[in-house]
Enzyme design. Structure first.
Site, PDB file in Angstrom:
ATOM      1  N   LYS A 279      26.883 -41.681  41.775  1.00 61.25           N
ATOM      2  CA  LYS A 279      26.549 -40.620  40.809  1.00 61.25           C
ATOM      3  C   LYS A 279      27.283 -40.868  39.489  1.00 61.25           C
ATOM      4  O   LYS A 279      28.255 -41.636  39.447  1.00 61.25           O
ATOM      5  CB  LYS A 279      26.937 -39.264  41.394  1.00 61.25           C
ATOM      6  CG  LYS A 279      28.438 -39.123  41.655  1.00 61.25           C
ATOM      7  CD  LYS A 279      28.750 -37.831  42.415  1.00 61.25           C
ATOM      8  CE  LYS A 279      30.249 -37.715  42.686  1.00 61.25           C
ATOM      9  NZ  LYS A 279      30.547 -36.578  43.563  1.00 61.25           N
TER      10      LYS A 279
ATOM     11  N   TYR B 118      45.926 -38.347  12.151  1.00 61.96           N
ATOM     12  CA  TYR B 118      45.733 -36.943  11.753  1.00 61.96           C
ATOM     13  C   TYR B 118      46.915 -36.066  12.158  1.00 61.96           C
ATOM     14  O   TYR B 118      47.400 -36.147  13.283  1.00 61.96           O
ATOM     15  CB  TYR B 118      44.473 -36.372  12.398  1.00 61.96           C
ATOM     16  CG  TYR B 118      43.195 -37.014  11.927  1.00 61.96           C
ATOM     17  CD1 TYR B 118      42.930 -37.215  10.571  1.00 61.96           C
ATOM     18  CD2 TYR B 118      42.220 -37.402  12.845  1.00 61.96           C
ATOM     19  CE1 TYR B 118      41.747 -37.797  10.154  1.00 61.96           C
ATOM     20  CE2 TYR B 118      41.031 -37.971  12.437  1.00 61.96           C
ATOM     21  CZ  TYR B 118      40.802 -38.171  11.088  1.00 61.96           C
ATOM     22  OH  TYR B 118      39.620 -38.739  10.681  1.00 61.96           O
TER      23      TYR B 118
HETATM   24  C1  LIG Z   1      31.283 -37.229  44.638  1.00 62.23           C
HETATM   25  C2  LIG Z   1      31.010 -36.986  46.060  1.00 62.23           C
HETATM   26  C3  LIG Z   1      31.491 -37.849  47.052  1.00 62.23           C
HETATM   27  C4  LIG Z   1      32.431 -38.996  46.764  1.00 62.23           C
HETATM   28  O1  LIG Z   1      33.715 -38.481  46.549  1.00 62.23           O
HETATM   29  P1  LIG Z   1      34.967 -39.454  46.351  1.00 62.23           P
HETATM   30  O2  LIG Z   1      36.145 -38.582  46.478  1.00 62.23           O
HETATM   31  O3  LIG Z   1      34.809 -40.044  44.992  1.00 62.23           O
HETATM   32  O4  LIG Z   1      34.855 -40.473  47.413  1.00 62.23           O
HETATM   33  C5  LIG Z   1      31.109 -37.628  48.362  1.00 62.23           C
HETATM   34  N1  LIG Z   1      30.302 -36.591  48.667  1.00 62.23           N
HETATM   35  C6  LIG Z   1      29.832 -35.738  47.745  1.00 62.23           C
HETATM   36  C7  LIG Z   1      28.974 -34.598  48.158  1.00 62.23           C
HETATM   37  C8  LIG Z   1      30.185 -35.896  46.424  1.00 62.23           C
HETATM   38  O5  LIG Z   1      29.727 -35.026  45.503  1.00 62.23           O
END
Ligand SMILES: *Cc1c(COP(=O)(O)O)cnc(C)c1O
Length: 379
Positions: free
Chosen positions: A33, A265
Site C-alpha cells: 500500500k 528562514y
Molecule cells: C499496513 C498494514 C499491514 C502491514 O503493517 P506493517 O506493520 O507495516 O507490517 C498489515 N495489515 C494491514 C491491515 C495493514 O493496514
C-alpha cells in the site's frame, strides 16, 4: 540528478526471505500500500513475488487494480473500501475483497451480477483495534449472509482476518485479548460452514515476535522494507533486516561565510565562527519533515551533520565547519547505515515520528532508482 531514492530490490528480496523464515508454516503477504511505503509498488511487488510472497496486500482498490494493470496475476487482497467501490472492477480482476459489513457484501453481490462471475471475499473481524472490521456483536449476521451468498454460488469466502492494535508493544494485554477474539470468530465462521483458505492476523511486529499469531498467512509491510516496526523490537540490523531505501542528494551550493551569519528562514541558526555552509536540495515538498529543523542528521563529507536552521520547501543547509566539500558531492539523509549515514529509524527518532512515516512520506518529486533487480517474470 538533484536527489534520488535508491531502492535496493535485492535487499527487499532478502528481507522477504528472512521474514518467511520467521513464519515458516505461513504464507507471506507483501503489503505494498501507499506505493510500497514510498518505494514503488510495481517493482517492489514483483521483487516480493520473486522472493516467494504468495500474496500482495493493498489498502485501496486503485492500488490493487494498478498492480493488475502492471501484470501481476497472483493472489491479492485489498481492504479499504467505501461505497461505490470499484467492486465490479475488483471482481473482474480477481482481487480478494475484504468485507467488514453487510453494506459491502451487498455491493460485492451487485458487482458479481454485473461482472458475471463469483467474487472472492475475506471477512474482517474487529478483534479490538477499533478501526475497520465487523464487531463481534455483528459477526453472526455477517457470517450468515456470506455463507448464504457462498451457497448460492455468488462468492467464495477465502479468508477470515483481523489486525492488531499494539503488536509493536510485546506483552501488551490487548494482544492476548485480540488473539482470543480472533480464534472465537474463526471457530464460529467454520462452525457455520465457512472454509477459509487463509486465517490471518499478523503484521510485521507480530510476524517478528509472536509465532502463535501467524496462522496461515502473515502480512508484512514495514519489515519487508528493512525497517524495524518499533525501537522496542530493536533496530533493523538487530532484527536481521536491511533497509531498502537510501535517500541522497547532490550539494547545490558550498560556500565560506563569516561568523554570525544567519542560516535559512527565521535565522534559527547562526554560524558560530567563519565556516563552510553546504546546501542540500531537499525540503518538505520532498517529504523531509520540517520538524527535522535543527535535529535531523545527514552524512556529508564523511561525517554526520545536523540540519542547520529550518528545513524549507525545497532545501536545507548543513554547517561543515572547516571540512572540505564541493558542489555536487553527495549528502546521504538515510540508508542502511553502512557508510555511517543515519537510518530512517534515526530520522524517526530525531523528528518525533515513526520510521513508517519517514519512508512513506518521500514524495514523487524524488526519483526512485532501482538496483538489485533480478531477471525473471516475478508474478
Ligand atoms: C499496513 C498494514 C499491514 C502491514 O503493517 P506493517 O506493520 O507495516 O507490517 C498489515 N495489515 C494491514 C491491515 C495493514 O493496514
Amino acid at each position: 540528478m538533484r536527489a534520488r531514492a535508491v531502492v535496493d530490490l535485492a535487499a527487499l528480496r532478502a528481507n522477504v526471505r528472512a521474514l518467511r523464515a520467521r513464519a515458516p508454516r505461513a504464507q507471506l503477504m507483501a503489503v505494498v500500500k501507499a506505493d510500497a511505503y514510498g518505494h514503488g509498488a510495481v517493482p517492489c511487488a514483483r521483487a516480493a513475488r520473486q522472493a516467494g510472497a504468495a500474496w500482495i496486500g493493498t489498502a485501496t482498490p486503485e492500488e490493487a487494480l494498478a498492480l493488475r494493470a502492471a501484470g501481476d496475476t497472483g493472489r491479492m487482497l485489498c481492504w479499504l473500501w467505501t461505497p461505490g467501490g470499484p467492486f465490479r472492477e475488483a471482481v473482474a480482476a480477481d482481487i480478494d475483497i475484504s468485507v467488514s459489513g453487510l453494506w459491502a457484501l451487498e455491493e460485492v453481490l451487485a458487482a458479481v451480477r454485473a461482472a458475471g462471475r463469483p467474487a472472492r471475499v475475506q471477512l474482517k473481524i474487529d478483534t479490538g483495534l477499533g478501526r475497520n472490521g465487523c464487531t463481534p456483536a455483528d459477526w453472526e449476521k455477517l457470517v450468515a449472509a456470506a455463507r448464504e451468498a457462498e451457497e448460492a454460488g455468488s462468492l467464495r469466502v477465502t479468508g477470515v482476518w483481523s489486525h492488531f492494535a499494539c503488536a509493536d508493544e510485546p506483552g501488551h494485554p490487548s494482544i492476548r485479548a485480540q488473539l482470543a477474539v480472533f480464534r472465537d470468530a474463526v471457530a464460529y465462521a467454520e462452525a457455520q460452514g465457512l472454509d477459509p483458505e487463509v486465517r490471518h492476523l499478523a503484521n510485521s511486529p507480530a510476524t517478528l515476535t509472536l509465532p502463535e499469531s501467524h496462522f496461515d498467512l502473515v502480512r508484512t509491510g514495514v519489515a519487508m522494507y528493512g525497517i524495524s516496526p518499533s525501537p522496542e523490537l530493536g533496530t533493523s540490523a538487530e532484527l536481521g533486516l536491511r533497509p531498502v531505501m537510501t535517500l541522497s542528494a547532490s550539494l547545490a551550493s558550498v560556500k565560506r561565510v563569516p561568523a554570525g551569519h544567519g542560516v535559512s528562514y527565521g535565522h534559527l541558526y547562526t554560524t558560530p565562527a567563519e565556516t563552510t555552509l553546504a546546501l542540500v536540495p531537499l525540503g518538505y515538498a520532498d517529504g523531509i519533515p520540517r520538524s527535522a529543523s535543527g535535529t535531523g542528521q545527514v552524512l556529508v563529507a564523511g561525517k554526520r551533520r545536523t540540519v542547520a536552521g529550518r528545513v524549507a520547501m525545497d532545501q536545507f543547509v548543513v554547517d561543515l565547519g572547516d571540512d572540505a566539500a564541493a558542489v555536487g558531492d553527495e549528502a546521504v539523509l538515510f540508508g542502511p547505515g553502512d557508510r555511517g549515514e543515519p537510518t530512517a529509524e534515526d530520522w524517526a527518532e530525531a523528528t518525533g515520528t515513526i520510521a513508517y512515516e519517514v519512508i512513506t512520506r518521500i514524495t514523487g518529486r524524488v526519483p526512485r532508482v532501482y538496483v538489485g533487480e533480478e531477471e525473471g517474470p516475478g508474478a
